[in-house]
Design a protein around this motif. Structure first.
Motif, PDB file in Angstrom:
ATOM      1  N   GLU A  69       0.831  -1.208   0.000  1.00  0.00           N
ATOM      2  CA  GLU A  69       0.000   0.000   0.000  1.00  0.00           C
ATOM      3  C   GLU A  69       0.865   1.258   0.000  1.00  0.00           C
ATOM      4  O   GLU A  69       0.574   2.217  -0.717  1.00  0.00           O
ATOM      5  CB  GLU A  69      -0.949  -0.002   1.202  1.00  0.00           C
ATOM      6  CG  GLU A  69      -2.084  -0.993   1.065  1.00  0.00           C
ATOM      7  CD  GLU A  69      -2.988  -0.703  -0.108  1.00  0.00           C
ATOM      8  OE1 GLU A  69      -3.405   0.453  -0.293  1.00  0.00           O
ATOM      9  OE2 GLU A  69      -3.285  -1.651  -0.855  1.00  0.00           O
ATOM     10  N   VAL A  70       1.941   1.260   0.765  1.00  0.00           N
ATOM     11  CA  VAL A  70       2.859   2.404   0.762  1.00  0.00           C
ATOM     12  C   VAL A  70       3.534   2.525  -0.599  1.00  0.00           C
ATOM     13  O   VAL A  70       3.700   3.624  -1.129  1.00  0.00           O
ATOM     14  CB  VAL A  70       3.900   2.268   1.900  1.00  0.00           C
ATOM     15  CG1 VAL A  70       5.012   3.285   1.757  1.00  0.00           C
ATOM     16  CG2 VAL A  70       3.217   2.408   3.251  1.00  0.00           C
ATOM     17  N   PHE A  71       3.905   1.393  -1.186  1.00  0.00           N
ATOM     18  CA  PHE A  71       4.530   1.399  -2.510  1.00  0.00           C
ATOM     19  C   PHE A  71       3.593   2.014  -3.540  1.00  0.00           C
ATOM     20  O   PHE A  71       4.009   2.820  -4.372  1.00  0.00           O
ATOM     21  CB  PHE A  71       4.912  -0.030  -2.902  1.00  0.00           C
ATOM     22  CG  PHE A  71       5.546  -0.135  -4.251  1.00  0.00           C
ATOM     23  CD1 PHE A  71       6.842   0.305  -4.465  1.00  0.00           C
ATOM     24  CD2 PHE A  71       4.847  -0.682  -5.317  1.00  0.00           C
ATOM     25  CE1 PHE A  71       7.430   0.202  -5.711  1.00  0.00           C
ATOM     26  CE2 PHE A  71       5.424  -0.789  -6.559  1.00  0.00           C
ATOM     27  CZ  PHE A  71       6.729  -0.347  -6.768  1.00  0.00           C
ATOM     28  N   TRP A  72       2.300   1.651  -3.507  1.00  0.00           N
ATOM     29  CA  TRP A  72       1.346   2.211  -4.472  1.00  0.00           C
ATOM     30  C   TRP A  72       1.181   3.709  -4.268  1.00  0.00           C
ATOM     31  O   TRP A  72       0.959   4.444  -5.236  1.00  0.00           O
ATOM     32  CB  TRP A  72      -0.013   1.538  -4.353  1.00  0.00           C
ATOM     33  CG  TRP A  72      -0.049   0.058  -4.558  1.00  0.00           C
ATOM     34  CD1 TRP A  72      -0.734  -0.834  -3.790  1.00  0.00           C
ATOM     35  CD2 TRP A  72       0.581  -0.721  -5.577  1.00  0.00           C
ATOM     36  NE1 TRP A  72      -0.556  -2.116  -4.260  1.00  0.00           N
ATOM     37  CE2 TRP A  72       0.250  -2.068  -5.356  1.00  0.00           C
ATOM     38  CE3 TRP A  72       1.402  -0.416  -6.654  1.00  0.00           C
ATOM     39  CZ2 TRP A  72       0.707  -3.101  -6.163  1.00  0.00           C
ATOM     40  CZ3 TRP A  72       1.861  -1.452  -7.455  1.00  0.00           C
ATOM     41  CH2 TRP A  72       1.507  -2.763  -7.211  1.00  0.00           C
ATOM     42  N   LEU A  73       1.286   4.185  -3.042  1.00  0.00           N
ATOM     43  CA  LEU A  73       1.153   5.614  -2.789  1.00  0.00           C
ATOM     44  C   LEU A  73       2.256   6.412  -3.480  1.00  0.00           C
ATOM     45  O   LEU A  73       2.054   7.575  -3.827  1.00  0.00           O
ATOM     46  CB  LEU A  73       1.162   5.898  -1.289  1.00  0.00           C
ATOM     47  CG  LEU A  73      -0.071   5.436  -0.519  1.00  0.00           C
ATOM     48  CD1 LEU A  73       0.124   5.649   0.970  1.00  0.00           C
ATOM     49  CD2 LEU A  73      -1.322   6.139  -1.007  1.00  0.00           C
TER      50      LEU A  73
END
Length: 147
Positions: free
Chosen positions: A79-83
């Motif tokens: 999720e952090v990577f997608w952000l």
């Protein structure tokens, strides 16, 4: 990796075909990054679609020590990577990438200690991937771009 294991005093536990597969994936990854201007879009063609990727995946599945907290760690990391790629820009994009995070996190269930959970997860992913493959084939055969 072999030198590191020798340095740590661990036993050598890699077969020759696993070393070949590992070197192919590492060498192919560097070649793609160096000779295609850092564009990683071709990795699916040259790395992920080969039998070498399956060999390394199988080795990882045999030696991986599953911990339930890994579900959370992987999901939060994705999720952090997608952000980083502005997934928060549109709700549709955020939901699709969150669904991808659930999918990739669910793959960890294939490595679970319980034989029932492992087999159930394998069947679910096999059926899901077969349906996705048929959908992509249908899109491709209708003359559309598969992305």
């Amino acid at each position: 990796m072999l030198i590191w294991n020798k340095f740590k005093g661990q036993e050598y536990d890699y077969e020759g075909f696993e070393i070949l597969a590992l070197f192919y994936l590492i060498g192919g990854g560097f070649a793609i990054l160096l000779f295609q201007g850092g564009n990683i879009m071709s990795m699916n063609r040259y790395l992920f679609a080969t039998a070498f990727f399956i060999v390394i995946f199988k080795h990882f599945a045999d030696w991986y020590k599953f911990k339930p907290a890994h579900f959370f760690y992987l999901f939060a990391s994705l999720e952090v990577f997608w952000l980083l790629f502005k997934s928060y820009d549109r709700l549709n994009t955020f939901l699709r990438l969150s669904l991808a995070s659930v999918y990739y996190t669910g793959i960890l269930a294939v490595f679970h200690r319980s034989v029932y959970v492992k087999n159930t997860a394998f069947v679910i992913f096999y059926v899901l991937n077969a349906i996705t493959q048929m959908y992509c084939l249908d899109v491709f055969m209708s003359g559309q771009w598969v992305s």
